[in-house]
Design a protein around this motif. Structure first.
Motif, PDB file in Angstrom:
ATOM      1  N   ASN A 122       0.840  -1.207   0.000  1.00 53.57           N
ATOM      2  CA  ASN A 122       0.000   0.000   0.000  1.00 53.57           C
ATOM      3  C   ASN A 122       0.872   1.253   0.000  1.00 53.57           C
ATOM      4  OD1 ASN A 122      -2.287  -1.530   0.027  1.00 53.57           O
ATOM      5  ND2 ASN A 122      -2.734  -1.245   2.208  1.00 53.57           N
ATOM      6  N   ARG A 123       1.906   1.247   0.837  1.00 51.85           N
ATOM      7  CA  ARG A 123       2.743   2.438   0.995  1.00 51.85           C
ATOM      8  C   ARG A 123       3.692   2.630  -0.186  1.00 51.85           C
ATOM      9  NH1 ARG A 123       6.111   1.118   5.377  1.00 51.85           N
ATOM     10  NH2 ARG A 123       7.565   0.449   3.747  1.00 51.85           N
ATOM     11  N   ASP A 124       4.417   1.569  -0.554  1.00 53.84           N
ATOM     12  CA  ASP A 124       5.502   1.733  -1.532  1.00 53.84           C
ATOM     13  C   ASP A 124       5.049   1.581  -2.986  1.00 53.84           C
ATOM     14  OD1 ASP A 124       7.071   2.074   0.627  1.00 53.84           O
ATOM     15  OD2 ASP A 124       8.116   0.157   0.502  1.00 53.84           O
ATOM     16  N   ASP A 137       1.618   2.058  -3.986  1.00 55.49           N
ATOM     17  CA  ASP A 137       0.322   2.687  -4.211  1.00 55.49           C
ATOM     18  C   ASP A 137      -0.782   1.631  -4.402  1.00 55.49           C
ATOM     19  OD1 ASP A 137      -1.247   4.870  -4.392  1.00 55.49           O
ATOM     20  OD2 ASP A 137      -0.953   5.195  -6.546  1.00 55.49           O
ATOM     21  N   SER A 158      -4.051  -0.891  -2.816  1.00 56.31           N
ATOM     22  CA  SER A 158      -5.265  -0.610  -2.031  1.00 56.31           C
ATOM     23  C   SER A 158      -5.714  -1.814  -1.200  1.00 56.31           C
ATOM     24  CB  SER A 158      -6.389  -0.194  -2.989  1.00 56.31           C
ATOM     25  OG  SER A 158      -6.792  -1.327  -3.767  1.00 56.31           O
ATOM     26  N   ILE A 211      -3.100  -1.826  -7.805  1.00 53.14           N
ATOM     27  CA  ILE A 211      -1.691  -1.537  -7.520  1.00 53.14           C
ATOM     28  C   ILE A 211      -1.203  -0.668  -8.657  1.00 53.14           C
ATOM     29  CG2 ILE A 211       0.619  -2.465  -7.150  1.00 53.14           C
ATOM     30  CD1 ILE A 211      -0.628  -5.013  -6.198  1.00 53.14           C
ATOM     31  N   ALA A 212      -0.811   0.551  -8.320  1.00 55.86           N
ATOM     32  CA  ALA A 212      -0.383   1.524  -9.349  1.00 55.86           C
ATOM     33  C   ALA A 212      -1.369   1.503 -10.528  1.00 55.86           C
ATOM     34  CB  ALA A 212       1.043   1.218  -9.795  1.00 55.86           C
ATOM     35  N   ASN A 213      -2.645   1.615 -10.203  1.00 47.18           N
ATOM     36  CA  ASN A 213      -3.744   1.660 -11.193  1.00 47.18           C
ATOM     37  C   ASN A 213      -4.018   0.366 -11.954  1.00 47.18           C
ATOM     38  OD1 ASN A 213      -4.440   4.319 -10.634  1.00 47.18           O
ATOM     39  ND2 ASN A 213      -2.766   5.067 -11.952  1.00 47.18           N
TER      40      ASN A 213
END
Ligand code: AVI
Length: 306
Positions: free
Chosen positions: A212-214, A216, A218, A251-253
């Motif tokens: 989630n942090r590194d 992006d 959800s 994850i990253a869209n």
């Protein structure tokens, strides 16, 4: 491949997986340290018992003027038992990827062992193993110290490749002092990787926080469950994160879909009998000189020479 692509590739597979290296962000490393202090996780206490009881014999086998190399030393805790007993070691070379912790730990060691040159090196031993003053002549052996059954987190073929790298680093006549977890009653293994305090579960689930942090992502941690079990066919404890419901995570869209009970395989921890590990190391050019076990025969420390 960059790390985001590595994560996406793993999660797009039919059997989703992620490299265990993603378990070890700062929080994950702290959680791992807490695992080693639980009663259920026996490898650390068993190995420490062996080092306490037999370090004098280990030091005698290694001999004087040795250069000790510890790839991925973490908190540099276990080497103390050996450094207290080694006759006039030439140097202790400690490597780790985390510069800050490494320098803190090696500063403390230098204070405790003022006469031994302690050399910290920031690097990932999976990529290289640097030995300072490599070309300077020396009398003693080079010995790789690799405790903690870290070798068990690699599949046997990968483990053997790493052992070959160790063999090249120590050169002919050099040694390998390595701690490896033994095969045992699956009930004991199950408890060690499902500690009643739930720290291993937190350690595993923290991987999703990290994504989630590194990256992006959800992930909702409440929608995943820690699962760990011994797979006797593969001789390994497997750790998984299991989706509690059908869900889609981004994850990253990029969208990743999960079915109910679908899992992400996050780690393997291979277990070996003495005969099996001896054979694996022999394939990398190492001959077994001696091995030691704790009183419960849960864990084994081996001394090999090339
Ligand atoms: C670091 N490594 C040797 C540990 C193991 O036992 O395989 C990692 C671990 N995973 C869950 N608990 C501990």
């Amino acid at each position: 491949m960059n790390e985001l692509n590595e994560v996406l590739t793993g999660l797009k597979k039919r059997k989703k997986n992620l490299s265990p290296k993603f378990l070890y962000d700062e929080k994950g490393s702290e959680l791992f340290e807490s695992i080693t202090k639980t009663k259920a996780y026996y490898p650390t206490s068993a190995e420490t018992e062996i080092l306490k009881d037999h370090s004098a014999e280990m030091a005698w086998m290694i001999g004087p003027y040795a250069t000790i190399i510890e790839p991925g030393c973490g908190n540099c805790e276990k080497i103390r038992y050996l450094l207290r007993k080694l006759p006039r070691p030439r140097a202790y070379i400690a490597s780790d990827i985390s510069a800050e912790i490494l320098h803190r730990r090696t500063d403390d060691l230098q204070e405790e062992f003022p006469t031994i040159p302690i050399l910290p090196i920031v690097e990932d031993f999976n990529e290289r193993i640097t030995i300072p003053f490599d070309n300077m002549p020396s009398q003693g052996k080079r010995v790789v110290f690799f405790p903690g059954s870290t070798i068990g987190n690699l599949a046997p073929a990968e483990a053997q490749k790493l052992l070959k790298r160790f063999a090249r680093s120590v050169r002919k006549g050099g040694g390998l002092l390595i701690g490896v977890d033994l095969k045992k009653d699956p009930k004991i293994l199950h408890r060690a990787y499902n500690d009643p305090e739930g720290i291993t579960a937190q350690f595993n689930l923290n991987l999703l926080n990290r994504l989630n942090r590194d990256f992006d992502a959800s992930f909702d941690l409440r929608q995943f469950e820690h699962k760990s079990f011994y797979n006797p066919r593969r001789s390994r404890v497997e750790m998984h994160l299991v989706s509690r419901a059908p869900q889609t995570v981004t994850i990253a869209n990029k969208k990743i879909r999960f079915g109910r009970n679908e899992s992400i395989h996050t780690e393997n921890s291979y277990k070996y009998t003495v005969a099996e590990f001896k054979k694996l190391a022999a394939g990398a050019g190492f001959t077994l000189k001696q091995s030691w076990q704790d009183t419960r025969n849960f864990f084994c420390v081996y001394y090999f020479e090339r």
